[in-house]
Design a protein around this motif. Structure first.
Motif, PDB file in Angstrom:
ATOM      1  N   PRO A  70      -7.767  13.129  -9.147  1.00 56.60           N
ATOM      2  CA  PRO A  70      -6.309  12.971  -9.107  1.00 56.60           C
ATOM      3  C   PRO A  70      -5.627  14.169  -8.441  1.00 56.60           C
ATOM      4  O   PRO A  70      -6.130  15.294  -8.486  1.00 56.60           O
ATOM      5  N   ALA A  71      -4.485  13.908  -7.836  1.00 53.81           N
ATOM      6  CA  ALA A  71      -3.712  14.962  -7.178  1.00 53.81           C
ATOM      7  C   ALA A  71      -2.607  15.456  -8.098  1.00 53.81           C
ATOM      8  O   ALA A  71      -2.038  14.686  -8.882  1.00 53.81           O
ATOM      9  N   ALA A  72      -2.308  16.741  -7.999  1.00 48.15           N
ATOM     10  CA  ALA A  72      -1.149  17.280  -8.699  1.00 48.15           C
ATOM     11  C   ALA A  72       0.085  16.524  -8.217  1.00 48.15           C
ATOM     12  O   ALA A  72       0.186  16.164  -7.050  1.00 48.15           O
ATOM     13  N   GLU A  73       0.998  16.263  -9.103  1.00 52.50           N
ATOM     14  CA  GLU A  73       2.229  15.537  -8.768  1.00 52.50           C
ATOM     15  C   GLU A  73       1.986  14.056  -8.499  1.00 52.50           C
ATOM     16  O   GLU A  73       2.814  13.378  -7.890  1.00 52.50           O
ATOM     17  N   GLY A  74       0.831  13.527  -8.901  1.00 52.90           N
ATOM     18  CA  GLY A  74       0.553  12.109  -8.731  1.00 52.90           C
ATOM     19  C   GLY A  74      -0.238  11.806  -7.480  1.00 52.90           C
ATOM     20  O   GLY A  74      -0.304  12.603  -6.549  1.00 52.90           O
ATOM     21  N   GLY A  75      -0.878  10.649  -7.478  1.00 53.29           N
ATOM     22  CA  GLY A  75      -1.709  10.258  -6.346  1.00 53.29           C
ATOM     23  C   GLY A  75      -3.150  10.709  -6.516  1.00 53.29           C
ATOM     24  O   GLY A  75      -3.581  11.094  -7.603  1.00 53.29           O
ATOM     25  N   ALA A  76      -3.887  10.669  -5.418  1.00 51.30           N
ATOM     26  CA  ALA A  76      -5.304  11.025  -5.443  1.00 51.30           C
ATOM     27  C   ALA A  76      -5.622  11.982  -4.304  1.00 51.30           C
ATOM     28  O   ALA A  76      -5.041  11.892  -3.219  1.00 51.30           O
ATOM     29  N   VAL A  77      -6.536  12.899  -4.558  1.00 50.94           N
ATOM     30  CA  VAL A  77      -7.080  13.764  -3.509  1.00 50.94           C
ATOM     31  C   VAL A  77      -8.279  13.073  -2.870  1.00 50.94           C
ATOM     32  O   VAL A  77      -8.481  13.130  -1.660  1.00 50.94           O
ATOM     33  N   ALA A  78      -9.080  12.419  -3.701  1.00 46.40           N
ATOM     34  CA  ALA A  78     -10.275  11.727  -3.215  1.00 46.40           C
ATOM     35  C   ALA A  78     -10.565  10.531  -4.099  1.00 46.40           C
ATOM     36  O   ALA A  78     -10.267  10.537  -5.298  1.00 46.40           O
ATOM     37  N   ILE A  79     -11.143   9.510  -3.486  1.00 49.61           N
ATOM     38  CA  ILE A  79     -11.592   8.320  -4.201  1.00 49.61           C
ATOM     39  C   ILE A  79     -13.054   8.100  -3.831  1.00 49.61           C
ATOM     40  O   ILE A  79     -13.393   8.041  -2.646  1.00 49.61           O
ATOM     41  N   ALA A  80     -13.905   8.010  -4.837  1.00 52.59           N
ATOM     42  CA  ALA A  80     -15.336   7.782  -4.617  1.00 52.59           C
ATOM     43  C   ALA A  80     -15.689   6.381  -5.092  1.00 52.59           C
ATOM     44  O   ALA A  80     -15.120   5.887  -6.067  1.00 52.59           O
ATOM     45  N   ALA A  81     -16.635   5.756  -4.389  1.00 53.42           N
ATOM     46  CA  ALA A  81     -16.987   4.381  -4.756  1.00 53.42           C
ATOM     47  C   ALA A  81     -18.395   4.042  -4.313  1.00 53.42           C
ATOM     48  O   ALA A  81     -18.918   4.629  -3.352  1.00 53.42           O
ATOM     49  N   HIS A  82     -18.988   3.101  -5.025  1.00 55.84           N
ATOM     50  CA  HIS A  82     -20.212   2.466  -4.543  1.00 55.84           C
ATOM     51  C   HIS A  82     -19.815   1.531  -3.407  1.00 55.84           C
ATOM     52  O   HIS A  82     -18.749   0.905  -3.438  1.00 55.84           O
ATOM     53  N   LEU A  83     -20.677   1.450  -2.401  1.00 57.80           N
ATOM     54  CA  LEU A  83     -20.407   0.555  -1.268  1.00 57.80           C
ATOM     55  C   LEU A  83     -21.205  -0.725  -1.391  1.00 57.80           C
ATOM     56  O   LEU A  83     -22.338  -0.695  -1.867  1.00 57.80           O
ATOM     57  N   PRO A  84     -20.658  -1.858  -0.958  1.00 55.19           N
ATOM     58  CA  PRO A  84     -19.322  -1.999  -0.379  1.00 55.19           C
ATOM     59  C   PRO A  84     -18.213  -1.769  -1.406  1.00 55.19           C
ATOM     60  O   PRO A  84     -18.411  -1.974  -2.604  1.00 55.19           O
ATOM     61  N   TYR A  85     -17.058  -1.340  -0.910  1.00 59.53           N
ATOM     62  CA  TYR A  85     -15.912  -1.059  -1.768  1.00 59.53           C
ATOM     63  C   TYR A  85     -15.542  -2.313  -2.544  1.00 59.53           C
ATOM     64  O   TYR A  85     -15.420  -3.399  -1.966  1.00 59.53           O
ATOM     65  N   PRO A  86     -15.386  -2.189  -3.863  1.00 56.44           N
ATOM     66  CA  PRO A  86     -15.148  -3.383  -4.686  1.00 56.44           C
ATOM     67  C   PRO A  86     -13.894  -4.159  -4.289  1.00 56.44           C
ATOM     68  O   PRO A  86     -12.842  -3.566  -4.015  1.00 56.44           O
ATOM     69  N   ALA A 142     -10.632  -3.540  -6.308  1.00 59.40           N
ATOM     70  CA  ALA A 142      -9.973  -2.228  -6.243  1.00 59.40           C
ATOM     71  C   ALA A 142      -8.784  -2.280  -5.296  1.00 59.40           C
ATOM     72  O   ALA A 142      -8.917  -2.682  -4.141  1.00 59.40           O
ATOM     73  N   SER A 143      -7.629  -1.870  -5.781  1.00 61.97           N
ATOM     74  CA  SER A 143      -6.421  -1.890  -4.953  1.00 61.97           C
ATOM     75  C   SER A 143      -5.512  -0.742  -5.366  1.00 61.97           C
ATOM     76  O   SER A 143      -4.688  -0.876  -6.270  1.00 61.97           O
ATOM     77  N   ALA A 144      -5.717   0.408  -4.716  1.00 64.98           N
ATOM     78  CA  ALA A 144      -4.893   1.581  -5.009  1.00 64.98           C
ATOM     79  C   ALA A 144      -4.854   2.468  -3.778  1.00 64.98           C
ATOM     80  O   ALA A 144      -5.821   2.542  -3.021  1.00 64.98           O
ATOM     81  N   GLY A 145      -3.717   3.133  -3.574  1.00 67.26           N
ATOM     82  CA  GLY A 145      -3.558   4.026  -2.441  1.00 67.26           C
ATOM     83  C   GLY A 145      -3.571   5.484  -2.863  1.00 67.26           C
ATOM     84  O   GLY A 145      -3.428   5.803  -4.047  1.00 67.26           O
ATOM     85  N   PHE A 146      -3.717   6.368  -1.892  1.00 67.78           N
ATOM     86  CA  PHE A 146      -3.748   7.800  -2.175  1.00 67.78           C
ATOM     87  C   PHE A 146      -2.431   8.319  -2.723  1.00 67.78           C
ATOM     88  O   PHE A 146      -2.410   9.338  -3.398  1.00 67.78           O
ATOM     89  N   ASP A 147      -1.336   7.645  -2.408  1.00 69.58           N
ATOM     90  CA  ASP A 147      -0.038   8.127  -2.856  1.00 69.58           C
ATOM     91  C   ASP A 147       0.559   7.275  -3.969  1.00 69.58           C
ATOM     92  O   ASP A 147       1.732   7.431  -4.307  1.00 69.58           O
ATOM     93  N   ASP A 148      -0.235   6.378  -4.552  1.00 75.10           N
ATOM     94  CA  ASP A 148       0.216   5.682  -5.757  1.00 75.10           C
ATOM     95  C   ASP A 148       0.492   6.722  -6.842  1.00 75.10           C
ATOM     96  O   ASP A 148      -0.221   7.723  -6.945  1.00 75.10           O
ATOM     97  N   LEU A 149       1.492   6.486  -7.650  1.00 77.47           N
ATOM     98  CA  LEU A 149       1.853   7.457  -8.679  1.00 77.47           C
ATOM     99  C   LEU A 149       0.678   7.736  -9.616  1.00 77.47           C
ATOM    100  O   LEU A 149       0.382   8.884  -9.947  1.00 77.47           O
ATOM    101  N   ASP A 150      -0.020   6.680 -10.035  1.00 73.72           N
ATOM    102  CA  ASP A 150      -1.158   6.829 -10.938  1.00 73.72           C
ATOM    103  C   ASP A 150      -2.273   5.874 -10.500  1.00 73.72           C
ATOM    104  O   ASP A 150      -2.434   4.788 -11.063  1.00 73.72           O
ATOM    105  N   PRO A 151      -3.049   6.260  -9.474  1.00 71.00           N
ATOM    106  CA  PRO A 151      -4.071   5.349  -8.957  1.00 71.00           C
ATOM    107  C   PRO A 151      -5.158   5.016  -9.975  1.00 71.00           C
ATOM    108  O   PRO A 151      -5.732   3.924  -9.932  1.00 71.00           O
ATOM    109  N   ILE A 152      -5.432   5.919 -10.901  1.00 69.29           N
ATOM    110  CA  ILE A 152      -6.457   5.643 -11.918  1.00 69.29           C
ATOM    111  C   ILE A 152      -5.997   4.510 -12.830  1.00 69.29           C
ATOM    112  O   ILE A 152      -6.750   3.572 -13.109  1.00 69.29           O
ATOM    113  N   LYS A 153      -4.748   4.576 -13.256  1.00 70.89           N
ATOM    114  CA  LYS A 153      -4.196   3.509 -14.100  1.00 70.89           C
ATOM    115  C   LYS A 153      -4.195   2.183 -13.348  1.00 70.89           C
ATOM    116  O   LYS A 153      -4.562   1.135 -13.895  1.00 70.89           O
TER     117      LYS A 153
END
Length: 199
Positions: free
Chosen positions: A123-139, A142-153
């Motif tokens: 997670p990024a400070a102030e919301g969003g994500a710094v990095a997203i890791a995943a098994h490939l192919p990407y599920p 999964a539907s979240a962007g780097f600048d979503d307020l709370d991508p984990i939620k």
């Protein structure tokens, strides 16, 4: 094998918007992208990739590093396009190109989280994500962007199981001109950004 694990640095035009006053926006984007790529290229047991919607980024990578061009997108569409464009691999970390001083250890921790989860987020400070890791192919769920307020939620809400999305340690990104204050002068690396800002 390193081909099984990728770390892809994602470079988009929006990175230039964080250039501080008096600093050329294009130079700032290039410095951040190169520093973020260099920290990835120096890692053991992973293969670096550059995924970008900015022309001319081939000049910042080492010979042999794949440079994958994608359309200029945003939100979850950007993340999905970036993961889909990866040339190979079983697991991948997609790292935002505006995190030049990220401690490499945090990337390793995301791969460790993939041992028990389908997706892991730094997670990024102030919301969003710094990095997203995943098994490939990407599920597909999964539907979240780097600048979503709370991508984990967001990801946990759409995941088929409650433990499919893991949280890694957080860090910061440079998304606004004032964010250069977040850079840690005590950390090694980020040489290009450091030199540009000290002119």
């Amino acid at each position: 094998m390193t081909e099984d694990r990728l770390v892809a640095v994602l470079v988009t035009p929006s990175i230039a918007r964080a250039a501080p006053p008096g600093v050329d926006a294009t130079e700032f984007l290039m410095a951040l992208a190169e520093d973020t790529y260099e920290l990835v290229a120096g890692l053991d047991f992973v293969s670096p990739v550059l995924v970008t919607s900015v022309p001319g980024m081939e000049e910042i990578v080492w010979p042999g590093t794949p440079v994958v061009e994608i359309p200029d997108l945003s939100g979850s569409a950007l993340v999905e396009a970036a993961f889909t464009a990866l040339p190979y691999g079983k697991q991948a970390v997609l790292l935002s190109g505006d995190a030049p001083d990220l401690p490499p250890l945090l990337i390793g921790k995301l791969f460790r989280e993939l041992g028990r989860a389908q997706i892991a987020v730094c997670p990024a400070a102030e919301g969003g994500a710094v990095a997203i890791a995943a098994h490939l192919p990407y599920p597909g769920w999964a539907s979240a962007g780097f600048d979503d307020l709370d991508p984990i939620k967001t990801l946990r809400a759409s995941a088929p199981g409650s433990r499919m999305v893991a949280r890694g340690p957080g860090w910061h990104r440079l998304r606004a001109p004032d964010d250069v204050r977040l850079l840690d002068p005590g950390l090694e690396g980020w040489d290009n950004t450091r030199a540009l800002l000290s002119r």
